[in-house]
Design a protein around this motif. Structure first.
Motif, PDB file in Angstrom:
ATOM      1  N   LYS A   1      51.302  55.694  87.222  1.00  0.00           N
ATOM      2  CA  LYS A   1      51.051  54.521  87.950  1.00  0.00           C
ATOM      3  C   LYS A   1      49.575  54.268  88.416  1.00  0.00           C
ATOM      4  CE  LYS A   1      56.054  54.547  89.625  1.00  0.00           C
ATOM      5  NZ  LYS A   1      56.304  54.302  90.144  1.00  0.00           N
ATOM      6  N   GLY A   2      48.826  55.421  87.809  1.00  0.00           N
ATOM      7  CA  GLY A   2      47.278  55.015  88.814  1.00  0.00           C
ATOM      8  C   GLY A   2      47.035  55.880  90.050  1.00  0.00           C
ATOM      9  N   ILE A   3      48.198  56.705  90.850  1.00  0.00           N
ATOM     10  CA  ILE A   3      48.096  57.632  91.431  1.00  0.00           C
ATOM     11  C   ILE A   3      48.076  58.995  91.622  1.00  0.00           C
ATOM     12  CG2 ILE A   3      49.163  57.898  93.381  1.00  0.00           C
ATOM     13  CD1 ILE A   3      50.530  55.062  93.011  1.00  0.00           C
ATOM     14  N   ASP A   4      46.366  59.618  91.884  1.00  0.00           N
ATOM     15  CA  ASP A   4      46.378  60.990  91.838  1.00  0.00           C
ATOM     16  C   ASP A   4      47.375  61.526  93.255  1.00  0.00           C
ATOM     17  OD1 ASP A   4      44.682  61.909  89.704  1.00  0.00           O
ATOM     18  OD2 ASP A   4      42.834  61.185  90.495  1.00  0.00           O
ATOM     19  N   ALA A   5      48.251  62.640  92.966  1.00  0.00           N
ATOM     20  CA  ALA A   5      48.817  63.158  94.061  1.00  0.00           C
ATOM     21  C   ALA A   5      48.489  64.646  93.345  1.00  0.00           C
ATOM     22  CB  ALA A   5      49.878  62.603  93.999  1.00  0.00           C
ATOM     23  N   SER A   6      48.874  65.586  94.397  1.00  0.00           N
ATOM     24  CA  SER A   6      48.215  67.295  94.690  1.00  0.00           C
ATOM     25  C   SER A   6      49.545  67.612  94.198  1.00  0.00           C
ATOM     26  CB  SER A   6      47.801  67.251  96.047  1.00  0.00           C
ATOM     27  OG  SER A   6      48.790  68.400  96.164  1.00  0.00           O
ATOM     28  N   PHE A   7      49.783  68.431  93.640  1.00  0.00           N
ATOM     29  CA  PHE A   7      50.724  69.003  92.675  1.00  0.00           C
ATOM     30  C   PHE A   7      51.226  69.792  94.329  1.00  0.00           C
ATOM     31  CE2 PHE A   7      53.010  73.149  91.767  1.00  0.00           C
ATOM     32  CZ  PHE A   7      53.500  72.692  91.076  1.00  0.00           C
ATOM     33  N   ASP A   8      50.224  70.508  94.852  1.00  0.00           N
ATOM     34  CA  ASP A   8      50.902  71.346  96.173  1.00  0.00           C
ATOM     35  C   ASP A   8      51.666  71.092  97.073  1.00  0.00           C
ATOM     36  OD1 ASP A   8      49.785  73.836  94.736  1.00  0.00           O
ATOM     37  OD2 ASP A   8      47.779  73.968  95.614  1.00  0.00           O
ATOM     38  N   GLN A   9      51.054  69.492  96.926  1.00  0.00           N
ATOM     39  CA  GLN A   9      51.503  69.097  98.012  1.00  0.00           C
ATOM     40  C   GLN A   9      53.301  68.182  97.887  1.00  0.00           C
ATOM     41  OE1 GLN A   9      50.713  67.745 101.206  1.00  0.00           O
ATOM     42  NE2 GLN A   9      52.473  67.294 101.459  1.00  0.00           N
ATOM     43  N   LEU A  10      53.194  67.759  96.394  1.00  0.00           N
ATOM     44  CA  LEU A  10      53.948  67.645  95.474  1.00  0.00           C
ATOM     45  C   LEU A  10      55.824  67.996  96.064  1.00  0.00           C
ATOM     46  CD1 LEU A  10      53.233  65.216  92.677  1.00  0.00           C
ATOM     47  CD2 LEU A  10      54.144  64.668  94.973  1.00  0.00           C
ATOM     48  N   LEU A  11      54.741  69.786  95.306  1.00  0.00           N
ATOM     49  CA  LEU A  11      55.858  70.645  95.090  1.00  0.00           C
ATOM     50  C   LEU A  11      55.960  71.000  96.703  1.00  0.00           C
ATOM     51  CD1 LEU A  11      56.893  73.059  93.905  1.00  0.00           C
ATOM     52  CD2 LEU A  11      54.861  74.878  94.495  1.00  0.00           C
ATOM     53  N   ALA A  12      55.440  70.924  97.625  1.00  0.00           N
ATOM     54  CA  ALA A  12      56.137  71.121  98.975  1.00  0.00           C
ATOM     55  C   ALA A  12      56.685  70.369 100.154  1.00  0.00           C
ATOM     56  CB  ALA A  12      55.123  71.410 100.043  1.00  0.00           C
ATOM     57  N   ASP A  13      56.960  69.095  99.759  1.00  0.00           N
ATOM     58  CA  ASP A  13      57.090  67.938  99.999  1.00  0.00           C
ATOM     59  C   ASP A  13      59.388  67.999  99.144  1.00  0.00           C
ATOM     60  OD1 ASP A  13      55.995  66.390 100.993  1.00  0.00           O
ATOM     61  OD2 ASP A  13      55.096  65.095  99.520  1.00  0.00           O
ATOM     62  N   ILE A  14      59.066  68.905  97.703  1.00  0.00           N
ATOM     63  CA  ILE A  14      60.432  68.457  96.903  1.00  0.00           C
ATOM     64  C   ILE A  14      60.922  69.537  97.941  1.00  0.00           C
ATOM     65  CG2 ILE A  14      61.033  69.682  95.209  1.00  0.00           C
ATOM     66  CD1 ILE A  14      59.063  67.703  93.650  1.00  0.00           C
ATOM     67  N   GLN A  15      60.226  70.760  98.618  1.00  0.00           N
ATOM     68  CA  GLN A  15      61.264  71.988  98.498  1.00  0.00           C
ATOM     69  C   GLN A  15      61.757  72.024  99.985  1.00  0.00           C
ATOM     70  OE1 GLN A  15      57.701  75.233  98.503  1.00  0.00           O
ATOM     71  NE2 GLN A  15      58.450  76.174  95.960  1.00  0.00           N
ATOM     72  N   ALA A  16      60.751  70.787 100.125  1.00  0.00           N
ATOM     73  CA  ALA A  16      61.433  70.677 102.180  1.00  0.00           C
ATOM     74  C   ALA A  16      62.506  69.806 101.739  1.00  0.00           C
ATOM     75  CB  ALA A  16      60.339  69.690 103.409  1.00  0.00           C
ATOM     76  N   ARG A  17      63.071  68.803 101.327  1.00  0.00           N
ATOM     77  CA  ARG A  17      63.319  68.214 101.004  1.00  0.00           C
ATOM     78  C   ARG A  17      65.006  68.937 100.171  1.00  0.00           C
ATOM     79  NH1 ARG A  17      64.800  62.926  97.664  1.00  0.00           N
ATOM     80  NH2 ARG A  17      63.476  62.812  97.345  1.00  0.00           N
ATOM     81  N   ASP A  18      64.497  69.755  99.092  1.00  0.00           N
ATOM     82  CA  ASP A  18      65.455  69.932  99.054  1.00  0.00           C
ATOM     83  C   ASP A  18      66.475  71.248  99.769  1.00  0.00           C
ATOM     84  OD1 ASP A  18      65.287  69.769  96.318  1.00  0.00           O
ATOM     85  OD2 ASP A  18      64.616  71.764  96.027  1.00  0.00           O
ATOM     86  N   GLU A  19      65.402  71.883 101.139  1.00  0.00           N
ATOM     87  CA  GLU A  19      66.134  72.712 101.832  1.00  0.00           C
ATOM     88  C   GLU A  19      66.553  72.024 102.716  1.00  0.00           C
ATOM     89  OE1 GLU A  19      64.947  75.609 103.052  1.00  0.00           O
ATOM     90  OE2 GLU A  19      65.841  75.426 104.928  1.00  0.00           O
ATOM     91  N   ARG A  20      66.758  70.768 102.814  1.00  0.00           N
ATOM     92  CA  ARG A  20      66.842  70.157 104.166  1.00  0.00           C
ATOM     93  C   ARG A  20      68.794  69.437 103.604  1.00  0.00           C
ATOM     94  NH1 ARG A  20      62.690  67.048 106.776  1.00  0.00           N
ATOM     95  NH2 ARG A  20      62.948  65.216 104.450  1.00  0.00           N
ATOM     96  N   ASP A  21      68.554  69.324 102.207  1.00  0.00           N
ATOM     97  CA  ASP A  21      70.071  68.670 101.375  1.00  0.00           C
ATOM     98  C   ASP A  21      70.758  69.873 100.917  1.00  0.00           C
ATOM     99  OD1 ASP A  21      68.766  66.251 101.373  1.00  0.00           O
ATOM    100  OD2 ASP A  21      68.039  66.410  99.184  1.00  0.00           O
ATOM    101  N   MET A  22      70.302  70.785 100.749  1.00  0.00           N
ATOM    102  CA  MET A  22      71.530  71.805 100.470  1.00  0.00           C
ATOM    103  C   MET A  22      71.711  73.359 102.205  1.00  0.00           C
ATOM    104  SD  MET A  22      69.391  73.715  97.527  1.00  0.00           S
ATOM    105  CE  MET A  22      68.657  73.158  96.012  1.00  0.00           C
ATOM    106  N   ASN A  23      71.006  72.546 102.967  1.00  0.00           N
ATOM    107  CA  ASN A  23      71.213  73.607 103.997  1.00  0.00           C
ATOM    108  C   ASN A  23      72.086  72.481 104.661  1.00  0.00           C
ATOM    109  OD1 ASN A  23      70.803  75.472 103.170  1.00  0.00           O
ATOM    110  ND2 ASN A  23      68.882  75.269 103.487  1.00  0.00           N
ATOM    111  N   ARG A  24      72.480  71.262 105.016  1.00  0.00           N
ATOM    112  CA  ARG A  24      73.176  70.866 105.770  1.00  0.00           C
ATOM    113  C   ARG A  24      73.862  70.818 105.677  1.00  0.00           C
ATOM    114  NH1 ARG A  24      71.852  65.132 102.578  1.00  0.00           N
ATOM    115  NH2 ARG A  24      73.418  64.825 101.203  1.00  0.00           N
ATOM    116  N   GLU A  25      75.056  70.655 107.445  1.00  0.00           N
ATOM    117  CA  GLU A  25      76.059  70.833 107.310  1.00  0.00           C
ATOM    118  C   GLU A  25      76.920  70.260 106.857  1.00  0.00           C
ATOM    119  OE1 GLU A  25      77.280  71.558 111.480  1.00  0.00           O
ATOM    120  OE2 GLU A  25      75.182  73.272 111.654  1.00  0.00           O
ATOM    121  N   VAL A  26      77.242  68.466 106.701  1.00  0.00           N
ATOM    122  CA  VAL A  26      77.730  68.088 106.059  1.00  0.00           C
ATOM    123  C   VAL A  26      77.173  67.253 104.851  1.00  0.00           C
ATOM    124  CG1 VAL A  26      79.250  65.166 106.649  1.00  0.00           C
ATOM    125  CG2 VAL A  26      78.409  66.962 108.701  1.00  0.00           C
ATOM    126  N   ALA A  27      78.029  67.628 103.870  1.00  0.00           N
ATOM    127  CA  ALA A  27      77.939  67.485 102.238  1.00  0.00           C
ATOM    128  C   ALA A  27      76.946  67.553 101.259  1.00  0.00           C
ATOM    129  CB  ALA A  27      78.407  65.629 102.185  1.00  0.00           C
TER     130      ALA A  27
END
Ligand code: C5P
Length: 224
Positions: free
Chosen positions: A165-191
């Motif tokens: 799409k012509g967007i340059d994103a930093s790999f490290d930033q994308l990885l950090a975002d993904i890890q933060a979202r995994d962390e929240r999705d896997m460790n929440r109390e409900v579902a």
């Protein structure tokens, strides 16, 4: 209803959305992108200036989401209309994904979206993708898949998608975002995000979408 249901759960970037769409097309079944409902709730909250910590208001928003899904184009084969306005590519951004995962930690929001998700299960069948399709929303599904991939691989895929799409994103930033979202999705109390006991588990790190797709079809055939 008694319509057959296939569920595909997994973390963001595992390819579950793409595979779910392929499978729905192959079978001629309906498709539920449950993440879109959480994303739309987050967007509605932004539009209405609702605080992300205000669970009561978020519950009302989720319960009254004025949204239509129409066959068309948003890159995923759907046009989505929220409160009378077409939702653009904004819905798929990492920013809205992160907000969606915050909204999704709230039990009342999840409860408000539960029936709306189950309503998608009608003839001839449904393919549903998300985090808790096989564990909570459709526990009696006919076939369940849990699709993962390493966080690095998922960040790489996301970077490639954005590059197209012509967007340059930093790999490290994308990885950090993904890890933060995994962390929240896997460790929440409900579902929380986790494989259903009876799910076919697939790691797509070294598989193409076509390979994942054919393994799922094989699994379904074996189950009959
Ligand atoms: O799959 P997608 O990235 O669109 O989902 C956005 C967010 O919505 C996820 O990070 C997750 O927190 C939430 N979600 C959920 N349960 C689902 C689908 C999505 O909690 N079934």
């Amino acid at each position: 209803t008694n319509a057959p249901v296939v569920t595909i759960d997994g973390p963001s970037g595992s390819g579950k959305g793409t595979v779910a769409a392929l499978l729905a097309k192959e079978l001629g079944w309906h498709l539920l992108d449950s993440g879109a409902l959480y994303r739309l709730t987050a967007l509605a909250a932004i539009n209405h200036g609702v605080d992300f910590a205000d669970e009561a208001s978020l519950e009302v928003l989720a319960g009254h989401l004025d949204v239509q899904f129409e066959p068309g184009q948003d890159g995923e084969g759907m046009t989505i209309i929220l409160e009378g306005e077409k939702v653009g590519a904004n819905l798929r951004t990492e920013e809205v994904g992160a907000k969606a995962s915050k909204v999704a930690t709230q039990p009342k929001v999840r409860a408000a979206l539960l029936m709306r998700q189950r309503d998608f299960a009608h003839a001839p069948g449904l393919v549903a993708d998300g985090r808790d399709m096989g564990t909570v929303v459709f526990p009696a599904a006919n076939f369940k898949v849990y699709l993962t991939a390493s966080a690095e691989e998922r960040a790489k895929r996301r970077q490639n998608q954005l590059q197209l799409k012509g967007i340059d994103a930093s790999f490290d930033q994308l990885l950090a975002d993904i890890q933060a979202r995994d962390e929240r999705d896997m460790n929440r109390e409900v579902a929380p995000l986790k494989p259903a006991d009876d799910a076919l588990q697939l790691d797509s790190t070294r598989l193409t979408i076509q390979e994942v797709f054919s393994r799922i079809l094989d699994g379904m055939r074996q189950k009959g």
